[in-house]
Design a protein around this motif. Structure first.
Motif, PDB file in Angstrom:
ATOM      1  N   GLY A   1       0.646  -1.085   0.131  1.00 20.53           N
ATOM      2  CA  GLY A   1       0.107   0.164   0.046  1.00 20.53           C
ATOM      3  C   GLY A   1       0.873   1.370  -0.021  1.00 20.53           C
ATOM      4  N   SER A   2       2.230   1.091   0.190  1.00 22.24           N
ATOM      5  CA  SER A   2       3.000   2.404   0.335  1.00 22.24           C
ATOM      6  C   SER A   2       3.970   2.228  -1.026  1.00 22.24           C
ATOM      7  CB  SER A   2       3.738   2.310   1.780  1.00 22.24           C
ATOM      8  OG  SER A   2       4.639   1.475   1.518  1.00 22.24           O
ATOM      9  N   TRP A   3       3.955   1.294  -2.000  1.00 22.74           N
ATOM     10  CA  TRP A   3       4.697   1.337  -3.098  1.00 22.74           C
ATOM     11  C   TRP A   3       4.628   2.522  -3.932  1.00 22.74           C
ATOM     12  CZ3 TRP A   3       3.427  -4.454  -4.473  1.00 22.74           C
ATOM     13  CH2 TRP A   3       3.759  -5.477  -3.658  1.00 22.74           C
ATOM     14  N   PRO A   4       5.719   3.016  -4.541  1.00 23.78           N
ATOM     15  CA  PRO A   4       5.595   4.394  -5.237  1.00 23.78           C
ATOM     16  C   PRO A   4       5.223   3.767  -6.966  1.00 23.78           C
ATOM     17  CG  PRO A   4       7.707   3.770  -4.857  1.00 23.78           C
ATOM     18  CD  PRO A   4       7.151   2.851  -4.076  1.00 23.78           C
ATOM     19  N   SER A   5       4.178   4.317  -7.535  1.00 23.91           N
ATOM     20  CA  SER A   5       3.758   3.782  -8.609  1.00 23.91           C
ATOM     21  C   SER A   5       3.599   4.882  -9.766  1.00 23.91           C
ATOM     22  CB  SER A   5       2.311   3.136  -8.588  1.00 23.91           C
ATOM     23  OG  SER A   5       1.759   3.022  -9.874  1.00 23.91           O
ATOM     24  N   PRO A   6       3.975   4.551 -11.023  1.00 22.03           N
ATOM     25  CA  PRO A   6       4.021   5.530 -11.890  1.00 22.03           C
ATOM     26  C   PRO A   6       2.496   5.676 -12.687  1.00 22.03           C
ATOM     27  CG  PRO A   6       4.838   3.623 -12.941  1.00 22.03           C
ATOM     28  CD  PRO A   6       4.829   3.177 -11.418  1.00 22.03           C
ATOM     29  N   ILE A   7       1.789   4.902 -12.109  1.00 23.81           N
ATOM     30  CA  ILE A   7       0.316   4.899 -12.696  1.00 23.81           C
ATOM     31  C   ILE A   7      -0.527   5.590 -11.746  1.00 23.81           C
ATOM     32  CG2 ILE A   7      -1.695   3.697 -13.084  1.00 23.81           C
ATOM     33  CD1 ILE A   7       0.182   0.956 -13.540  1.00 23.81           C
ATOM     34  N   ALA A   8      -0.529   7.036 -12.015  1.00 25.38           N
ATOM     35  CA  ALA A   8      -1.111   7.947 -11.375  1.00 25.38           C
ATOM     36  C   ALA A   8      -2.580   8.186 -11.641  1.00 25.38           C
ATOM     37  CB  ALA A   8      -0.749   9.409 -11.480  1.00 25.38           C
ATOM     38  N   ALA A   9      -3.692   8.693 -10.943  1.00 24.00           N
ATOM     39  CA  ALA A   9      -4.887   8.694 -11.174  1.00 24.00           C
ATOM     40  C   ALA A   9      -5.473   9.313 -12.607  1.00 24.00           C
ATOM     41  CB  ALA A   9      -5.702   9.464  -9.908  1.00 24.00           C
TER      42      ALA A   9
ATOM     43  N   TYR B   1       4.486  -2.751 -14.515  1.00 23.26           N
ATOM     44  CA  TYR B   1       3.778  -2.559 -13.460  1.00 23.26           C
ATOM     45  C   TYR B   1       2.471  -2.928 -13.785  1.00 23.26           C
ATOM     46  CZ  TYR B   1       7.402   0.897 -11.975  1.00 23.26           C
ATOM     47  OH  TYR B   1       8.548   1.213 -11.423  1.00 23.26           O
ATOM     48  N   TYR B   2       2.028  -3.584 -14.801  1.00 22.79           N
ATOM     49  CA  TYR B   2       0.635  -3.981 -15.062  1.00 22.79           C
ATOM     50  C   TYR B   2       0.504  -5.185 -14.203  1.00 22.79           C
ATOM     51  CZ  TYR B   2       0.493  -1.334 -19.501  1.00 22.79           C
ATOM     52  OH  TYR B   2       0.540  -0.556 -20.518  1.00 22.79           O
ATOM     53  N   PRO B   3      -0.870  -5.429 -13.719  1.00 21.62           N
ATOM     54  CA  PRO B   3      -1.060  -6.483 -12.747  1.00 21.62           C
ATOM     55  C   PRO B   3      -1.106  -7.825 -13.703  1.00 21.62           C
ATOM     56  CG  PRO B   3      -3.179  -5.233 -13.202  1.00 21.62           C
ATOM     57  CD  PRO B   3      -2.000  -4.551 -13.915  1.00 21.62           C
ATOM     58  N   GLU B   4      -1.099  -9.010 -13.013  1.00 21.06           N
ATOM     59  CA  GLU B   4      -0.905 -10.244 -13.730  1.00 21.06           C
ATOM     60  C   GLU B   4      -2.066 -11.168 -13.182  1.00 21.06           C
ATOM     61  OE1 GLU B   4       2.953 -11.732 -12.965  1.00 21.06           O
ATOM     62  OE2 GLU B   4       3.847 -10.451 -14.593  1.00 21.06           O
ATOM     63  N   PRO B   5      -3.136 -11.023 -13.806  1.00 20.71           N
ATOM     64  CA  PRO B   5      -4.439 -11.786 -13.277  1.00 20.71           C
ATOM     65  C   PRO B   5      -4.193 -13.327 -13.156  1.00 20.71           C
ATOM     66  CG  PRO B   5      -4.756 -11.203 -15.446  1.00 20.71           C
ATOM     67  CD  PRO B   5      -3.451 -10.627 -14.954  1.00 20.71           C
ATOM     68  N   GLN B   6      -4.902 -13.796 -12.010  1.00 22.71           N
ATOM     69  CA  GLN B   6      -5.159 -15.375 -11.929  1.00 22.71           C
ATOM     70  C   GLN B   6      -6.538 -15.619 -12.264  1.00 22.71           C
ATOM     71  OE1 GLN B   6      -4.003 -15.892  -8.047  1.00 22.71           O
ATOM     72  NE2 GLN B   6      -1.709 -15.247  -8.605  1.00 22.71           N
ATOM     73  N   ILE B   7      -6.927 -16.540 -13.066  1.00 22.70           N
ATOM     74  CA  ILE B   7      -8.509 -17.138 -13.456  1.00 22.70           C
ATOM     75  C   ILE B   7      -8.732 -18.024 -12.418  1.00 22.70           C
ATOM     76  CG2 ILE B   7     -10.061 -18.073 -15.026  1.00 22.70           C
ATOM     77  CD1 ILE B   7      -8.105 -16.798 -17.464  1.00 22.70           C
ATOM     78  N   ARG B   8      -9.640 -17.649 -11.628  1.00 26.22           N
ATOM     79  CA  ARG B   8      -9.751 -18.851 -10.433  1.00 26.22           C
ATOM     80  C   ARG B   8     -11.194 -19.127 -10.307  1.00 26.22           C
ATOM     81  NH1 ARG B   8      -6.325 -17.959  -5.811  1.00 26.22           N
ATOM     82  NH2 ARG B   8      -7.564 -19.692  -4.999  1.00 26.22           N
TER      83      ARG B   8
ATOM     84  N   PHE C   1      -4.253   0.447  -8.135  1.00 25.03           N
ATOM     85  CA  PHE C   1      -4.147  -0.122  -6.786  1.00 25.03           C
ATOM     86  C   PHE C   1      -3.134  -1.405  -6.617  1.00 25.03           C
ATOM     87  CE2 PHE C   1      -8.500   1.353  -7.153  1.00 25.03           C
ATOM     88  CZ  PHE C   1      -8.479   2.390  -6.133  1.00 25.03           C
ATOM     89  N   THR C   2      -3.166  -2.268  -7.760  1.00 23.18           N
ATOM     90  CA  THR C   2      -1.978  -3.306  -7.533  1.00 23.18           C
ATOM     91  C   THR C   2      -0.671  -2.818  -7.542  1.00 23.18           C
ATOM     92  OG1 THR C   2      -2.204  -3.760 -10.095  1.00 23.18           O
ATOM     93  CG2 THR C   2      -3.625  -5.223  -8.530  1.00 23.18           C
ATOM     94  N   SER C   3      -0.457  -1.907  -8.287  1.00 25.28           N
ATOM     95  CA  SER C   3       1.163  -1.269  -8.378  1.00 25.28           C
ATOM     96  C   SER C   3       1.400  -0.432  -7.131  1.00 25.28           C
ATOM     97  CB  SER C   3       1.126  -0.470  -9.554  1.00 25.28           C
ATOM     98  OG  SER C   3       0.292   0.783  -9.534  1.00 25.28           O
ATOM     99  N   ARG C   4       0.521  -0.423  -6.350  1.00 29.54           N
ATOM    100  CA  ARG C   4       0.791   0.272  -4.957  1.00 29.54           C
ATOM    101  C   ARG C   4       0.775  -0.679  -3.886  1.00 29.54           C
ATOM    102  NH1 ARG C   4      -0.990   4.197  -8.063  1.00 29.54           N
ATOM    103  NH2 ARG C   4      -0.405   6.332  -7.601  1.00 29.54           N
ATOM    104  N   GLY C   5       0.503  -2.123  -4.016  1.00 27.65           N
ATOM    105  CA  GLY C   5       0.619  -2.855  -3.209  1.00 27.65           C
ATOM    106  C   GLY C   5      -0.870  -3.521  -2.697  1.00 27.65           C
ATOM    107  N   ILE C   6      -1.807  -3.096  -3.270  1.00 26.15           N
ATOM    108  CA  ILE C   6      -3.118  -3.436  -2.980  1.00 26.15           C
ATOM    109  C   ILE C   6      -3.776  -4.575  -4.101  1.00 26.15           C
ATOM    110  CG2 ILE C   6      -5.536  -2.730  -2.362  1.00 26.15           C
ATOM    111  CD1 ILE C   6      -4.401   0.074  -1.801  1.00 26.15           C
ATOM    112  N   GLY C   7      -4.235  -5.465  -3.393  1.00 31.23           N
ATOM    113  CA  GLY C   7      -4.742  -6.832  -4.333  1.00 31.23           C
ATOM    114  C   GLY C   7      -6.160  -6.528  -4.587  1.00 31.23           C
ATOM    115  N   VAL C   8      -6.425  -6.913  -5.956  1.00 30.35           N
ATOM    116  CA  VAL C   8      -7.864  -6.780  -6.239  1.00 30.35           C
ATOM    117  C   VAL C   8      -8.716  -8.171  -6.758  1.00 30.35           C
ATOM    118  CG1 VAL C   8      -9.341  -5.785  -8.133  1.00 30.35           C
ATOM    119  CG2 VAL C   8      -7.649  -4.372  -7.214  1.00 30.35           C
TER     120      VAL C   8
END
Length: 654
Positions: free
Chosen positions: A11-19, A379-386, A441-448
């Motif tokens: 949740g505190s990771w610096p990310s280049p993906i700004a709002a 920085y893109y998330p890597e989805p898992q199909i579950r 969110f994922t690039s800042r350390g929050i899972g979705v």
């Protein structure tokens, strides 16, 4: 790489993906079509007030935004709109008709000139609206669906098939609009003409059905004077949903029906490719296309179970050959010209692009809205199909996006916070595509975790029907089951789970906060909160009786409406929440939020309410989306004890 990896709390990771970045890339190309040999489509412009423009791809591959601001190519028929334009060549030059969002009039556009109105303005209620146009140049007309308000109420409305003169003679004269068929049904789609022009087919349905419950495929004869006579139902019914119909080059009627429990393709009543997968979907917008017949007799199809592929179906053998390429999801938007197929596809590494498939060679390539990596794809998330197991052993489909950052790792055994995303609809599905809002969110350390809860489309009618009379129960249970499973398996921190969603997903979020204690907080976006109010005149006509199937007949089970409504149980909410609402929303009106907040008064639950002027159902303006995303992140930061750099603090009232 090792020495460049920083150990930082989730949740505190610096990310280049700004709002700002996520907002600028919101929305995607839609409503593809051909004008002569050229592919055209609509495309969003979030930084231009959220308008939709019309894009033309010239023969040399260059793209041109045909209509400058403030032109906004978008229909409001059934509020969700649909196919807003059509075009053809007249004397070698493009002639296009389109619906302009601001006044809902139909306009004619020719290059080098200003758009000219073809339809009048009506002062009654929501006025006159148009969708799904079909050009009939030989008759000097455009045939389409007319939605006409007859009073000031949202359900004071009629819908008919109508012909509008292309010469502009109806621009100030409602009487010059020709109605093609009697007003027999509450809802209709635009007419499709047989190659010889002697027959027309369209879909129709009536309250309280939604189009995925049951529709009728109507076939009529076209007389010499251009009226539709002897309409008869040739497929569909109260419990059979026909999602699309077209004539092929030989004059056979093709349609997609779910009569077997799966949306499959039929030709004159015979199945072409019977499979336990979907060749159609929910008709949320008039003019969605999951298939398109080619001149050769082959049929382009968007199909799949869950995720969708683009393929070519041979009706004689029943075989489908899918286009090769990186795309894992195709939208219900197809156009064909000769052996060329144009579609809209995306993947977990790319946003929606305009894709052209050559039906002869099977080669597919991007021809428009090409995905551009605005940040390093690392920085893109890597989805898992579950697939998870829910109550009574039922399957729940989901996409899990773990926290992901190329240069950050968490300290020790810390478990990440997770946000469960509930999609809207609810008769819809979360697609498996790159979404920079998830990456934010994922690039800042929050899972979705995106949950395709029971009631979602893409998995057959039985899965869809799980939500019948169970809305606010099955969706809530399925989202909670996924959240708890992630916690139990050690993927997510059980003390830092959140839930969020918009529209029907806003309802599921609010209901989850009132019915369960799984979540530490929630983000509720343009929601339904009061079922009784929504079912008794607070929403638009299309969905005004949706709850009859989702909850049950109001006249028979009024107590159920109160029992499940978050607005009736505000006293049960103890978790902090953020409520986001557009003030121009006619689908989920702000009055629902206001009543809910009145009942929270004095409860001392930390919360924030942000209402946006000029926004309707679904935020479209970049400044709105930036504020909404940053506010959501700040809520999680405060509740979960995170420290994301550079995010304004959301003031929570107590």
């Amino acid at each position: 790489m090792g020495e460049n990896v920083h150990t930082l709390p989730y949740g505190s990771w610096p990310s280049p993906i700004a709002a700002e970045l996520a907002a600028a890339h919101d929305g995607h190309p839609e409503f593809v079509g051909f004008v002569g040999d050229e592919a055209w489509w609509t495309e969003p412009r979030p930084t231009e007030g959220g308008r939709r423009t019309l894009v033309r791809r010239h023969a040399d591959g260059t793209e041109e935004s045909v209509l400058p601001a403030p032109w906004n190519v978008r229909s409001r028929v059934i509020e969700y709109g649909g196919q807003p334009w059509a075009g053809t060549l007249v004397d070698g030059r493009p002639v296009v008709v389109f619906v302009h969002f601001a006044d809902q009039r139909l306009y004619r556009y020719e290059e080098g000139g200003e758009p000219r109105p073809l339809t009048p303005v009506s002062p009654v209620g929501g006025g006159l609206r148009w969708v799904d146009p079909q050009l009939r140049v030989e008759r000097g007309e455009v045939w389409c669906v007319l939605e006409e308000f007859t009073g000031d109420g949202p359900t004071d409305v009629r819908r008919v098939l109508a012909a509008v003169p292309l010469d502009g003679s109806a621009a100030e004269d409602r009487a010059a609009v020709r109605e093609l068929a009697g007003e027999r049904h509450r809802f209709v789609t635009g007419p499709r003409l047989s190659p010889d022009g002697r027959r027309a087919a369209w879909l129709a349905w009536d309250h309280p059905r939604m189009p995925w419950d049951g529709t009728e495929l109507v076939l009529a004869d076209v007389t010499d004077d251009g009226t539709l006579t002897a309409p008869r139902t040739v497929a569909g019914g109260p419990e059979e949903a026909v999602a699309q119909a077209e004539f092929d080059a030989g004059g056979a009627l093709l349609y997609v029906s779910d009569r077997t429990g799966w949306w499959n393709l039929y030709r004159d009543g015979e199945p072409l490719c019977p499979r336990e997968e979907e060749f159609g979907g929910p008709l949320w917008r008039i003019g969605h296309r999951w298939f398109a017949p080619l001149d050769s007799g082959l049929v382009a199809v968007v199909h799949g179970r869950g995720a969708t592929a683009l393929g070519i179906l041979d009706p004689e053998t029943g075989e489908v050959v899918d286009a090769a390429g990186p795309w894992t999801e195709f939208a219900p938007a197809l156009a064909v010209h000769g052996e060329r197929v144009v579609a809209v596809g995306a993947s977990p590494r790319s946003a929606y692009e305009v894709v052209e498939l050559d039906a002869r060679t099977g080669r597919a390539r991007v021809i428009g809205a090409e995905h551009d990596d605005v940040v390093d794809p690392a920085y893109y998330p890597e989805p898992q199909i579950r697939t998870f197991t829910g109550p009574a052993g039922r399957e729940i489909h989901a996409h899990v996006y773990p926290p992901h950052h190329p240069g950050c790792t968490p300290p020790g055994a810390e478990l990440p916070p997770y946000v469960v995303w509930a999609h809207g609809g609810p008769t819809s599905r979360a697609p498996l595509v790159l979404d920079l809002q998830i990456a934010y969110f994922t690039s800042r350390g929050i899972g979705v975790a995106e949950v395709n809860y029971g009631g979602s489309t893409g998995y057959g009618r039985e899965y869809r029907e799980r939500l019948r009379e169970q809305w606010g129960v099955v969706d809530v249970e399925d989202c909670a089951a996924v959240a708890l499973a992630l916690a139990e398996e050690g993927t997510a921190d059980p003390g830092r789970l959140a839930v969020r969603g918009g529209s029907a997903g806003g309802w599921t979020t609010a209901a989850s906060l009132t019915m369960t204690d799984v979540y530490a907080c929630g983000t509720i976006i343009y929601p339904i909160l009061d079922l009784t109010g929504w079912a008794t005149g607070e929403t638009h006509d299309f969905e005004s009786q949706y709850l009859e199937s989702l909850v049950g007949p109001l006249a028979e089970v009024p107590g159920r409406y109160a029992q499940r409504s978050p607005a009736e149980h505000a006293d049960r909410i103890t978790a902090p929440f953020l409520l986001l609402q557009g003030l121009d929303d006619v689908i989920c009106p702000p009055s629902q939020c206001e009543r809910f907040l009145d009942r929270m008064e004095g409860r001392r639950v930390p919360h924030a309410y942000i209402a946006f002027e000029g926004e309707g159902h679904g935020f479209r303006r970049a400044d709105t989306m930036i504020r909404a995303l940053e506010a959501e992140l700040s809520l999680y930061a405060q509740v979960f004890g995170l420290n994301p750099p550079g995010v304004p603090t959301l003031e929570l009232t107590k």
